[in-house]
Design an enzyme around this catalytic site. Structure first.
Site, short mmCIF file in Angstrom:
data_model
loop_
_atom_site.label_atom_id
_atom_site.label_comp_id
_atom_site.label_asym_id
_atom_site.label_seq_id
_atom_site.Cartn_x
_atom_site.Cartn_y
_atom_site.Cartn_z
NE ARG A 1 -14.32 -2.80 -25.80
CZ ARG A 1 -14.85 -4.01 -25.75
NH1 ARG A 1 -16.13 -4.17 -25.47
NH2 ARG A 1 -14.11 -5.07 -25.97
CB CYS B 1 -25.85 10.41 -40.55
SG CYS B 1 -27.44 11.14 -40.25
N PRO C 1 -2.84 -3.60 -16.10
CG PRO C 1 -4.21 -4.31 -14.34
CD PRO C 1 -2.81 -3.85 -14.66
N GLY D 1 -3.88 -6.73 -20.79
CA GLY D 1 -4.46 -7.78 -21.61
C GLY D 1 -5.19 -8.85 -20.82
C1 LIG Z 1 -3.69 -0.74 -23.72
C2 LIG Z 1 -2.51 -1.12 -22.92
C3 LIG Z 1 -2.66 -1.79 -21.70
C4 LIG Z 1 -4.00 -2.22 -21.17
O1 LIG Z 1 -4.58 -3.21 -21.92
P1 LIG Z 1 -5.86 -3.96 -21.35
O2 LIG Z 1 -6.16 -4.96 -22.40
O3 LIG Z 1 -6.93 -2.95 -21.19
O4 LIG Z 1 -5.48 -4.57 -20.05
C5 LIG Z 1 -1.53 -2.06 -20.98
N1 LIG Z 1 -0.31 -1.70 -21.42
C6 LIG Z 1 -0.14 -1.05 -22.59
C7 LIG Z 1 1.22 -0.66 -23.00
C8 LIG Z 1 -1.22 -0.75 -23.38
O5 LIG Z 1 -1.04 -0.13 -24.55
#
Ligand SMILES: *Cc1c(COP(=O)(O)O)cnc(C)c1O
Length: 421
Positions: free
Chosen positions: A306, A338, A268, A226
């Site tokens: 996205r 489409c 990450p 995240g």
């Molecule tokens: C998707 C995910 C991540 C990575 O998230 P990012 O926002 O790309 O850093 C890390 N841990 C888990 C469990 C996830 O599902």
């Protein structure tokens, strides 16, 4: 004239033109040095575990493994990718961890066989694994009761999220852990604070409280992923140092409480891969519809989802075929599907969001930046469009790391059935 972006471009226009010529468009292009540089920024964490769902190409995984990353997988397919990339089950710390809210039967078989630790997002998973593999190493992915996230579809905590074990059910989870003698490695929270340090502190506090409330001894904690990246040139980058300091302080509190070292992991995806890739497309048509001007390219949301899925923003650069300056005009960039939602410049509420771009002509290249995460890995065959190639640039070397899928590849899955009669 080039592009109204203040960000330093990853690749020169000449490099991208050459790749488009050689491999065709659309094509994903990644830069190995950027992958490594992003990883390096997080080196103060004991372990950085790449959430490979962001960009799961085996060759990208290899680059990150060789640079010192561990890996996370969320499916059997991702587990096999990790193994093919050289990550080895059975090491300490675990090179591969399986994180999910659901344990599919095929993944369960392989976890039992390989002993890859499981990060459990539901109590059912613990019982399913425990029955087959008593003593298996597990993490508990906890939902602390609050979340974050840039849209409803990406929120990873709170009561409307499907992720993790609800904090009030921790005692139930621990009972299942004990029942099967599972080996509790640590606690995990993937709440995603982006650049909001106040929110991050709240997550860190929740982690410390969770461990203390559990009354258990743990060897490790993981802050999940995240970490945000700046998709727009005016957005600021997160400060990896500040991010580390918050987690490190939480870890130190736990070390005092538990009276032994506690390992600190981060997980990450976007942060490592996002800035390292672009999607190169070719302009195939331009048209005006009343007040809107459209530039239509050969990539659609099946290739880069996205924008359609979250209204996400990608910086866009035009590389004119003749290199000549072009006047700028508000432009809607769209693809060939489409499907009216096949638009790259839209808001999160799906309104057209025309962008000032140099006027495009058929044959120009259009580049989507920061497309290394959740680009190729989210792509599909919708409209029977084959998956596009991926190219990795490492130093001066240009390497094809996934060939373009052919229409024959696509049809084979269905035609095999005829051959079997
Ligand atoms: C998707 C995910 C991540 C990575 O998230 P990012 O926002 O790309 O850093 C890390 N841990 C888990 C469990 C996830 O599902």
């Amino acid at each position: 004239m080039a592009v109204p972006s203040e960000k330093a471009p990853l690749f020169t226009p000449a490099t991208l033109r050459q790749i488009a010529e050689q491999f065709g468009t659309p094509v994903y292009v990644y830069d190995a040095d950027t992958l490594r540089a992003q990883l390096e920024k997080l080196k103060r964490f004991d372990h950085v575990r790449f959430a490979q769902k962001a960009c799961s190409n085996v060759h990208v995984l290899r680059v990150l493994r060789e640079a010192g990353a561990l890996v996370d997988c969320v499916s059997l397919g991702e587990l096999e990718r990790a193994v093919r990339a050289g990550f080895e089950p059975g090491q300490d710390p675990a090179q591969i961890v399986y994180t999910a809210d659901v344990l599919t039967k095929d993944a369960l078989d392989r976890l039992v066989e390989t002993k890859v630790p499981m990060n459990a997002g539901s109590i059912d998973m613990l019982a399913q694994l425990g029955t087959r593999s008593p003593g298996h190493a597990v993490w508990l992915r906890m939902n602390p009761g609050f979340g974050s996230g840039h849209s409803k579809k990406t929120n990873t905590g709170g009561e409307s999220s499907k992720h993790g074990i609800w904090h009030e059910q921790l005692p139930d989870a621990l009972r299942v852990v004990d029942h099967f003698g599972l080996d509790l490695v640590g606690f995990h929270m993937h709440i995603g604070s982006g650049a909001d340090m106040t929110h991050l502190e709240r997550v860190c506090d929740a982690m410390v409280n969770m461990v203390v409330d559990s009354g258990r001894d743990v060897r490790a904690i993981s802050g999940g992923g995240g970490l945000s990246i700046p998709y727009r040139s005016h957005e600021s980058n997160i400060d990896p140092q500040a991010y580390f300091e918050r987690w490190h302080a939480a870890r130190q509190r736990l070390e005092v409480y538990l009276e032994h070292p506690v390992s600190l992991e981060l997980e990450p995806g976007r942060y490592l891969a996002g800035p390292a890739g672009v999607l190169v497309t070719e302009v195939r048509a331009t048209k005006s519809m009343g007040g809107n001007h459209f530039t239509l390219v050969d990539a659609g949301f099946n290739d880069l989802m996205r924008a359609s899925m979250y209204g996400a923003y990608h910086e866009i650069t035009l590389l004119p075929q003749d290199g000549a300056p072009r006047a700028t005009r508000p432009t809607v960039v769209a693809g060939p599907l489409c499907e009216s939602g096949d638009v790259f410049t839209q808001t999160s509420s799906s309104e057209l969001d025309p962008r000032p771009l140099p006027e495009a002509e058929v044959g120009d290249l259009l580049v989507f930046h920061d497309a290394g995460a959740y680009g190729a890995s989210m792509s599909s065959n919708y409209n029977s469009r084959p998956l596009v190639p991926e190219v990795l640039i490492d130093g001066g070397k240009v390497q094809l790391i996934r060939r373009r899928q052919t229409i024959a590849d696509l049809l084979q899955l269905e035609l095999d059935i005829d051959q079997r009669g």
